[in-house]
Design a protein around this motif. Structure first.
Motif: not given
Length: 788
Positions: A208-222, A420-429, A676-680
């Motif tokens: 029962a491993w956690p999903d530690i290899s996530p998927e997606a991208v935040p859209t916030t601009s610095p 890690t950014l993908r996990n945060a985008e999906r709400g896991r983190y 964001a561009a790299a994840l795309s």
């Protein structure tokens, strides 16, 4: 009759059944034992107990000897290690013993492995402290020992009193104290119930491993700087401690938190049970201050804290910061410690004596009975992944450990990994952001220097040299970054074109002129510097390209009399040398700092107002699909050393590709936009974090053997009907020959983790049965971070 399950210290995929040791011998889960194995004996560790065995009772042999009086590892410790061994497909015995300090991997009874310390003699116990009124250090030392009649180990004494070696010697000469072995109680583990289900049963299944290899991208601009160039982002130790020293037991308050820091501290502190947080803060935003406040709160609740860092070079700085601000028993764990010193620190943590543990990758396995908080600093760093043997990710295991311990974990970085950014985008983190530098410091300004067709002085452009002169004359510091040590990456003959190639690798040997040697940075082979070409015997041998050693020589000629510090692996080998150089750099003793990657991470250098990046172009077109991500992270990290105090900073990037779209996006819009561009791009290509990978590696002395083995592995995998799993290769490694061995790889990839791991489970037994050739070595790397 109980059947004892033992994981043997050997690369074998199963655990073995044994009968209990001789009568009247106490044994328990987590103890090391000697067991009959083959024609001799091997060391193992008890991992479980059950009522029956598939092996006939008359064929079972009893455990020969128990090496420990009490367990070294608790059931929770073993659950984490067994889960990791299962997930990363490492033999359980190999994984468990990799998690122990080096001394405990040898069959030495614990009674012989106890740390040394000091205790009072009868005369010392009767000695009045007033007798030492004129020797305050001796009096303080004697007081500490009177409070611990059973004795104190050397490390605890040093933490409590600082360097007290002179006082100890004087007291021993007077006959007031004596050397002893210090035995620390192991009540924290207690007696284990041998009737519990074996590790790996459905109740404790590591599947029962956690999903530690996530998927997606935040859209916030610095936030953008006034000239439209983006701020940089890097984990930092920006906050400075007050000069006032706290009294014992009283934490130093430190600087006031800004609103973003306060939100982060409250979010993590109020979390109940397991929660994972990403602390995403620009360089100089005060992430270390957030760490300190969270650690203080955890300690006030009576909990232990584990802080992981990627590099040994970061541990002294953080340890010093923690020592200034946190009054609690603490230890540091990394490979630079001596064997006895590391074991002593490990035991203090395991016994619950050390409340704060700061360590590198392997510290994730340290037993901590009261664990209440995990922090992973620079969570994006590839150094957190073990690249040989037991190939685990300390960051991902930290997430799993927090789940097992039901406590929060904080992943800190200014350049979070795309996973890690993908996990945060999906709400896991939960994504916590620090967008502004602490203390009002401004973000550095980025400048691009196009060096195409430009004359360079040992890799330094006219624009960079001009700005260096201005900064030094203004009394500030310059940091130059070149991730290439040595004098020159290549030595060549001007007459016939010979180049210095390693005899054992497909790589060139680097010229180290200070030692008059050619050195291969891949296999370590060294040769004396030739005086003439080995082919045409011409004496006209010339260095091509530049490393830090050559740039240092050029700078000393260009800026005579200006103190310069070169910080790379070659000149920081001596113990304490890196700390000495960094301390002097922070104090402003060196107007010019020149270094490799070890200078770029997390160091607070308030006098640096100009950072020059000499060459990062190789990351723009690397063969590894992660090359641009690593380049961006490194560039932002190095840039984060500039302008961390009240003086503004500038970052000048030399490049031959000033129009590269990802580089432009990174510098103008910041790391978040780059990510964001790299994840795309990754999503379109179906690459991690939008897929899952496993890399089957093989190497041998002959070129064909490794490829033939992997071709056979591919045939076996296809015969097992892999379904959605893609099979790429086999292919030679990017550096095919290394240390005299030819290397190749086969990549397995799938959009879902389940089918990939199911195929691996069916494939590995067939490969073990097939790979009987001792000239061949092979391994499986789950979630690989680097190709061969």
């Amino acid at each position: 009759m109980a059947i004892v399950q033992v994981a043997v210290a050997a690369p074998l995929p199963e655990v073995f059944d044994y009968l209990p040791p001789p009568p009247d011998t106490a044994y328990d889960i987590g103890q090391r034992v000697l067991v009959p194995f083959g024609r001799g004996q091997r060391m193992g560790i008890i991992v479980g107990c059950r009522r029956e065995s598939a092996i006939a009772p008359d064929r079972l042999k009893p455990i020969a000897r128990c090496l420990d009086q009490e367990p070294l590892l608790s059931a929770k410790d073993l659950e984490l290690i067994r889960w990791a061994a299962d997930y990363y497909r490492c033999p359980p015995g190999e994984a468990i013993f990799s998690a122990l300090p080096t001394r405990l991997r040898r069959p030495v009874p614990s009674s012989q492995a106890q740390p040394k310390g000091w205790r009072l003699t009868a005369a010392g116990d009767a000695c009045p402290l007033a007798q030492l009124a004129r020797a305050p250090r001796q009096a303080a030392t004697l007081t500490a020992l009177k409070a611990q009649p059973a004795g104190i180990d050397d490390t605890s004494l040093r933490d409590q009193l600082g360097d007290c070696s002179a006082a100890l010697k004087a007291l021993a000469t007077k006959g007031l104290i004596e050397r002893c072995q210090v035995s620390a109680p192991l009540d924290r583990i207690g007696a284990q119930n041998l009737g519990i289900p074996p590790i790996g049963s459905p109740a404790t299944s590591p599947k029962a491993w956690p999903d530690i290899s996530p998927e997606a991208v935040p859209t916030t601009s610095p936030d953008a700087s006034p000239d439209g160039l983006a701020t940089s982002s890097l984990a930092t130790n920006a906050c400075a401690a007050s000069p006032d020293s706290p009294t014992a037991g009283e934490p130093m308050l430190g600087p006031a938190l800004n609103s973003e820091q306060q939100v982060a501290v409250e979010a993590v502190s109020e979390a109940s049970g397991f929660n994972c947080f990403l602390l995403d803060g620009v360089t100089g935003s005060g992430k270390t201050e957030v760490y300190i406040r969270l650690i203080q709160r955890a300690l006030e609740r009576g909990q232990q804290v584990l802080v992981l860092v990627p590099e040994i070079g970061l541990t002294p700085q953080l340890a010093e910061r923690f020592a200034q601000r946190i009054r609690a028993e603490r230890v540091v764990l990394h490979s630079g410690l001596g064997e006895r010193e590391r074991e002593t620190a490990w035991r203090r943590a395991a016994h619950g004596q050390a409340r704060l543990v700061l360590g590198t990758r392997s510290a994730i396995f340290t037993p901590l009975p009261d664990l209440g908080l995990l922090i992973v600093d620079e969570e994006h760093d590839v150094s957190l992944k073990q690249q040989d043997g037991f190939r685990y990710s300390a960051r991902d295991l930290a997430v799993r450990r927090a789940q097992i311990s039901q406590c929060p974990i904080l992943l800190g970085s200014a350049t979070p990994s795309l996973e890690t950014l993908r996990n945060a985008e999906r709400g896991r983190y939960q994504h916590l952001r620090l967008r502004h530098r602490a203390g009002g410091a401004q973000a550095p300004r980025f400048l691009l220097a196009d060096v195409r067709s430009q004359p360079l002085v040992t890799g330094l452009s006219h624009a960079l040299l001009t700005r260096m002169t201005e900064v030094i004359e203004a009394g500030n510091q310059v940091l130059l970054f070149l991730n290439r040590r040595g004098f020159s990456p290549v030595l060549t003959c001007h007459d016939c074109g010979w180049i210095s190639v390693c005899q054992h690798c497909d790589a060139r040997m680097t010229l180290h002129r200070g030692h008059s040697q050619l050195v291969c940075h891949h296999c370590g082979d060294q040769r004396p510097l030739p005086v003439q070409c080995p082919y045409c015997e011409s004496p006209d041998l010339r260095p091509l390209g530049q490393g830090t050693e050559r740039v240092e020589d050029s700078l000393r000629q260009r800026f005579p009399g200006i103190p310069l510090a070169r910080i790379d692996r070659d000149n920081t080998r001596r113990k304490g040398e890196l700390e000495r150089l960094l301390t002097a750099a922070r104090d402003g003793a060196y107007p010019i700092l020149l270094g490799t990657q070890m200078l770029a991470k997390g160091h607070h250098l308030p006098g640096v107002t100009l950072v020059g990046i000499l060459d990062l172009d190789h990351g723009l077109y690397g063969s590894d699909f992660r090359a641009t991500e690593r380049m961006a992270q490194l560039l932002i990290q190095v840039a984060g050393r500039a302008g961390r105090a009240e003086r503004p900073g500038t970052v000048l990037v030399q490049t031959r590709h000033p129009d590269h779209p990802l580089l432009i996006r990174l510098l103008r819009q910041g790391y978040a936009a780059f990510a964001a561009a790299a994840l795309s791009e990754r999503a379109e290509a179906g690459l991690p974090p939008f897929s899952f990978q496993a890399l089957l590696r093989a190497d041998s002395r002959t070129e064909q053997l490794a490829l033939d083995f992997l071709r056979g592995a591919r045939t076996l995998a296809l015969a097992l009907e892999p379904g959605p799993v893609e099979i790429w290769g086999p292919a030679p490694a990017s550096m095919e020959r290394r240390a005299g061995r030819f290397r190749a790889q086969l990549l397995l990839q799938c959009s879902q983790r389940g089918p990939l791991h199911a195929l691996i489970d069916r494939l590995l037994p067939a490969l073990r049965a097939q790979a009987s050739n001792r000239k061949l070595r092979w391994s499986i790397d789950i979630d690989p971070q680097e190709s061969l």
